[in-house]
Design a protein around this motif. Structure first.
Motif, mmCIF file in Angstrom:
data_model
loop_
_atom_site.group_PDB
_atom_site.id
_atom_site.type_symbol
_atom_site.label_atom_id
_atom_site.label_comp_id
_atom_site.label_asym_id
_atom_site.label_seq_id
_atom_site.Cartn_x
_atom_site.Cartn_y
_atom_site.Cartn_z
ATOM 1 N N ARG A 67 -66.168 -6.890 -0.038
ATOM 2 C CA ARG A 67 -66.681 -8.252 -0.139
ATOM 3 C C ARG A 67 -65.904 -8.985 -1.227
ATOM 4 N NH1 ARG A 67 -70.796 -11.080 -3.092
ATOM 5 N NH2 ARG A 67 -71.875 -12.620 -1.797
ATOM 6 N N TYR A 68 -65.425 -10.162 -0.886
ATOM 7 C CA TYR A 68 -64.740 -11.023 -1.842
ATOM 8 C C TYR A 68 -65.648 -12.208 -2.181
ATOM 9 C CZ TYR A 68 -60.283 -8.725 -0.652
ATOM 10 O OH TYR A 68 -59.265 -7.816 -0.448
ATOM 11 N N ARG A 69 -65.964 -12.363 -3.452
ATOM 12 C CA ARG A 69 -66.727 -13.525 -3.902
ATOM 13 C C ARG A 69 -65.724 -14.621 -4.243
ATOM 14 N NH1 ARG A 69 -68.704 -9.398 -7.040
ATOM 15 N NH2 ARG A 69 -67.839 -10.365 -8.936
ATOM 16 N N LEU A 70 -65.530 -15.543 -3.310
ATOM 17 C CA LEU A 70 -64.465 -16.535 -3.446
ATOM 18 C C LEU A 70 -65.029 -17.947 -3.536
ATOM 19 C CD1 LEU A 70 -61.999 -15.215 -0.707
ATOM 20 C CD2 LEU A 70 -62.129 -14.570 -3.123
ATOM 21 N N ARG A 177 -49.102 -14.483 -12.205
ATOM 22 C CA ARG A 177 -48.519 -14.035 -13.470
ATOM 23 C C ARG A 177 -48.630 -15.113 -14.548
ATOM 24 N NH1 ARG A 177 -44.875 -11.371 -9.921
ATOM 25 N NH2 ARG A 177 -43.410 -13.119 -9.959
ATOM 26 N N LEU A 178 -48.557 -16.364 -14.151
ATOM 27 C CA LEU A 178 -48.708 -17.454 -15.112
ATOM 28 C C LEU A 178 -50.116 -17.514 -15.689
ATOM 29 C CD1 LEU A 178 -46.764 -20.398 -13.394
ATOM 30 C CD2 LEU A 178 -46.176 -19.263 -15.546
ATOM 31 N N LEU A 179 -51.085 -17.015 -14.948
ATOM 32 C CA LEU A 179 -52.481 -17.078 -15.391
ATOM 33 C C LEU A 179 -52.860 -15.916 -16.308
ATOM 34 C CD1 LEU A 179 -54.111 -18.143 -12.011
ATOM 35 C CD2 LEU A 179 -53.961 -19.531 -14.081
ATOM 36 N N ALA A 186 -62.131 -10.111 -10.952
ATOM 37 C CA ALA A 186 -62.637 -9.721 -9.629
ATOM 38 C C ALA A 186 -63.071 -10.917 -8.796
ATOM 39 C CB ALA A 186 -63.802 -8.748 -9.792
ATOM 40 N N ASP A 187 -63.593 -11.951 -9.460
ATOM 41 C CA ASP A 187 -64.013 -13.142 -8.714
ATOM 42 C C ASP A 187 -63.150 -14.342 -9.072
ATOM 43 O OD1 ASP A 187 -64.862 -13.352 -11.295
ATOM 44 O OD2 ASP A 187 -66.895 -14.028 -10.824
ATOM 45 N N GLY A 188 -61.929 -14.082 -9.530
ATOM 46 C CA GLY A 188 -61.027 -15.153 -9.929
ATOM 47 C C GLY A 188 -59.932 -15.403 -8.907
ATOM 48 N N PRO A 189 -58.871 -16.093 -9.336
ATOM 49 C CA PRO A 189 -57.782 -16.435 -8.413
ATOM 50 C C PRO A 189 -57.116 -15.215 -7.780
ATOM 51 C CG PRO A 189 -57.624 -17.700 -10.444
ATOM 52 C CD PRO A 189 -58.689 -16.676 -10.672
ATOM 53 N N ASP A 194 -55.495 -11.791 -3.134
ATOM 54 C CA ASP A 194 -55.631 -10.480 -2.504
ATOM 55 C C ASP A 194 -56.179 -10.612 -1.084
ATOM 56 O OD1 ASP A 194 -55.555 -7.619 -2.495
ATOM 57 O OD2 ASP A 194 -57.710 -7.581 -2.854
ATOM 58 N N ALA A 195 -57.193 -11.466 -0.913
ATOM 59 C CA ALA A 195 -57.750 -11.680 0.424
ATOM 60 C C ALA A 195 -56.710 -12.281 1.357
ATOM 61 C CB ALA A 195 -58.971 -12.587 0.339
#
Length: 210
Positions: A67-70, A177-179, A186-189, A194-195
């Protein structure tokens, strides 16, 4: 024509937003719904191995593997039950899949600009550092090239399709990489990127179509 009538006409002829725009501005799940159209959960296309990415509310009765929390809503990875017919509701359109992934990368660029503009660095912000500006400009130029390619109507299939997917993947990773660490929460960009990569892997064309 009155102002009210003009507004009504404008609404009536407003173009349907593309899957690329929806992915960038609204999120992965809304863009995925648009990509899959009105086929719903039962007819949603699956990869050759029976895997699929679906909006979470389409996953009832299916084995959820991840599950992706997006932003825009959760998305899940599912595997069809053995009794389900193979192949789902037909293959995902290759160029539209590319547009969704490109919209995700554009959204990552927007996140980069917003995040880095809020991070102080000396008398300015990280966003204003010359190296950072150069990397963002390079990512933007690459995205514009890919968008122009898709807008051109040139056939994108076989090895070329896989090449463009690879370019979008590399573009997204360069932005992460800039971030720094923020990009891999896990719930970030990083979850969005990844999704996006997994969506491309799931709908990887059959060997004979490459």
């Amino acid at each position: 024509m009155t102002a009210t009538e003009h507004a009504a006409v404008s609404v009536a002829v407003a173009p349907t937003p593309s899957v690329q725009d929806v992915a960038r501005r609204e999120g992965f799940a809304p863009a995925l719904r648009l990509l899959l159209g009105g086929r719903g959960a039962v007819q949603a296309p699956r990869g050759r191995s029976g895997f699929a990415l679906l909006p979470e509310d389409w996953a009832a009765g299916r084995v959820v593997l991840r599950r992706y929390r997006l932003p825009g809503g959760p998305v899940v990875v599912v595997h069809e039950l053995p009794t389900a017919p193979a192949g789902g509701g037909g293959a995902v359109d290759g160029p539209d899949l590319l547009r969704l992934r490109l919209g995700v990368a554009e959204g990552l660029r927007d996140v980069c600009v917003e995040h880095l503009a809020a991070r102080p660095s000396g008398d300015s912000t990280v966003l204003m550092q010359q190296m950072v500006k150069g990397q963002l400009a390079e990512a933007l130029a690459h995205q514009l090239e890919l968008s122009a390619l898709l807008d051109s109507g040139a056939p994108v299939r076989g090895p070329f399709l896989r090449s463009v997917h690879g370019q979008i993947t590399r573009n997204g990773r360069s932005l992460l990489r800039l971030l720094g660490a923020y990009g891999y929460l896990a719930d970030g960009p990083g979850a969005v990127a990844d999704a996006s990569e997994l969506l491309a892997d799931v709908h990887d064309p059959a060997k004979e179509d490459r």
